[in-house]
Scaffold this active site. Sequence first.
Site, short mmCIF file in Angstrom:
data_model
loop_
_atom_site.label_atom_id
_atom_site.label_comp_id
_atom_site.label_asym_id
_atom_site.label_seq_id
_atom_site.Cartn_x
_atom_site.Cartn_y
_atom_site.Cartn_z
N LEU A 1 0.76 -1.17 -0.01
CA LEU A 1 0.15 -0.04 0.00
C LEU A 1 0.94 1.19 -0.04
O LEU A 1 1.89 1.26 0.72
CB LEU A 1 -0.77 -0.10 1.30
CG LEU A 1 -2.07 -0.93 1.41
CD1 LEU A 1 -2.26 -1.31 2.75
CD2 LEU A 1 -3.16 -0.62 0.43
N ASP A 2 0.39 2.11 -0.77
CA ASP A 2 1.08 3.41 -0.72
C ASP A 2 0.39 4.15 0.53
O ASP A 2 -0.61 3.69 0.84
CB ASP A 2 0.80 4.35 -2.00
CG ASP A 2 1.28 5.70 -2.00
OD1 ASP A 2 2.27 5.91 -1.46
OD2 ASP A 2 0.40 6.61 -2.26
N LYS A 3 1.04 5.37 1.15
CA LYS A 3 0.44 5.99 2.08
C LYS A 3 -0.52 7.09 1.62
O LYS A 3 -1.71 7.04 2.04
CB LYS A 3 1.69 6.70 3.16
CG LYS A 3 0.82 7.35 4.32
CD LYS A 3 2.13 7.85 5.25
CE LYS A 3 2.68 9.07 4.25
NZ LYS A 3 1.94 10.25 4.48
N VAL B 1 -1.24 -0.84 -4.40
CA VAL B 1 -2.36 -0.12 -4.39
C VAL B 1 -1.57 1.30 -4.14
O VAL B 1 -0.65 1.60 -3.39
CB VAL B 1 -3.27 -0.14 -3.11
CG1 VAL B 1 -4.36 0.63 -3.27
CG2 VAL B 1 -3.65 -1.73 -3.22
#
Length: 612
Positions: A309-311, A503
């Site tokens: 996951l991206d932040k 993502v």
Amino acid sequence: MDQTFSDRIKVTLLLLALAGLATGIVLHLSGHPAQAALAWTAGVLPALAALIVEIVRSLARGEIGLDIVAALSMTAALAFGETLAAAVVAVMYSGGTFLESFAEGRARREMHDLLSRVPRTATRYTGDGIEEVPLDAIVPGDLLLIRQGDVVPVDGSVASDGAYLDTSALTGESLPRRAVRGDDALSGSTNAGDAFDITALRPARDSTYAGIVRLVEEAQQSRAPMARMADRWSLGFLAVTVAIALAAWWFTGDPIRAVAVLVVATPCPLILAVPVALVAGLSRAARFGVLVKGARPLEAMAQVRTLILDKTGTLTDGRPQIVAIERHGALSEDDILQLAAALDQASKHPVAQAVVAAARARGLTLPVPAEVEERPGEGVTGLVAGQRVIVGGAAFAAARTGGEAWQPGRFPFGSVLVALAVDGRIAGHLVMADPLRAEAAQMMTRLRAQGVDRILLATGDRADVADQVVAGLGLDAVRSELAPEGKVALVTEERRAAPVMMVGDGVNDAPALAAADVGVAMGVRGAAASAEAADVVLLVDRVDRLAQGIEVARRSRGIAMQSVVVGIGLSVAGMVAAAFGLLSPVQGAVLQEVIDVAVILNALRALRIDPA
């Protein structure tokens, strides 16, 4: 071959097969069996020819598929005069390939949105003015003018006293940054303040943004597409089919029995059930705001075991929000917010816009400011309802009021302070942060329940900020300060152990999305480039829909596999019956149609999937 042209060929083959079958039936019923046989043969030959071409291409690639069984059945049926059976098989097969093509569509489109964002020209200073020049004409050392709203065309260094850069497309950082003379200005970042100058450091082809475009293209090209589910069964099923057909012919001396075996063996349960179930899954996922770009990505989603996951904009909202209002006088929180928002109406700063949005959400009336002066990236001054108001960074306000910059000690690390001064005195502070999405924690629990064993964070932010934001989520690892190529490397490393879903929402995430087994983009406010590079786009601004999408994918794939197993089991039983002479070729074709209807009806159950 152009995809549209290929789809047209499949439609044409299906129409020809249907026309041949229907015409032949009419002629046969009207007492013209010879002409009926010709009509059936005419409907079969185009489908058979196209099938043979596809088989040759597959063999040239070293692939053996179930198309061989369909070709054998049509060829044998024509060779031994069973033209009606051949026509039925042709309709079944051409219908199956058309449906599969419809299910998959085009998994990739041109990266036109990403490429359209790349500037085509730049404004360069000359000895007596400025000129618009193509990017290829820029050389290191050129002095370029970057106007407000312009995308920086090449990597350079700031040649003005200051600049205000929105680097979210490159780093994923939601808050624009202030740059001073000599700081780097990366290509792809946007000028969020007044016009400034940069000195070009490298040609456009070697700059950061051009590198991101190349990374996307290379990642897409190097990523092997998933084989059709049907082809994984091909060798075993082909061997069983040929063995039963030859045995029936050998022991009985009747070639028609072999034809009947081949007709019953036509793998339409595999060819039809899989795309029908997956198309139904695509439709069902779309109802929950999860747009999956074809059947292959849906099947890949069902097998994901690792999630990266991206932040910013993914786990977090991606927009600064007010998390606290500190009072330093008689003004109430609403008064502080109202005055700050009233003055911030004159600013395009993302934080200013967030302050205005928060005030309007509370239903506050915002007076029109006067005598506004803005220092981009630092703050704004002006008159609001007759009061001299200052809004900006803590240091900006302190310098104009003679006070000290106030620092909070109990708010999220990485928070941004917005100070408000009224008539020369600090009246309060707005504490801004990019908080974790409210649904993030629940999503983690659901993803684990769906069989996602490993969840990681990959971000361009500093390690301390990333750790603070995701504390308590139970992630397996946090990878911070990653450039786009670093995210690609992480995806590649994790793919060695298990299928990976990535993502993200920014341009900087696009290469990693393309490199992953499944790339997912936040489509509401994410960059167009990430949506193009992704296999899946979330059409609602809720990251927890990802868990629903994975559940739909897994249940759709399960239904497809169920249809395949049951359909092939029935086909094998029919093959055995045909080998013992209990089914003629035409009866075998009709039985196969019944099996097809059964597996299709079962596959359509995917339309009723209701994820938690």
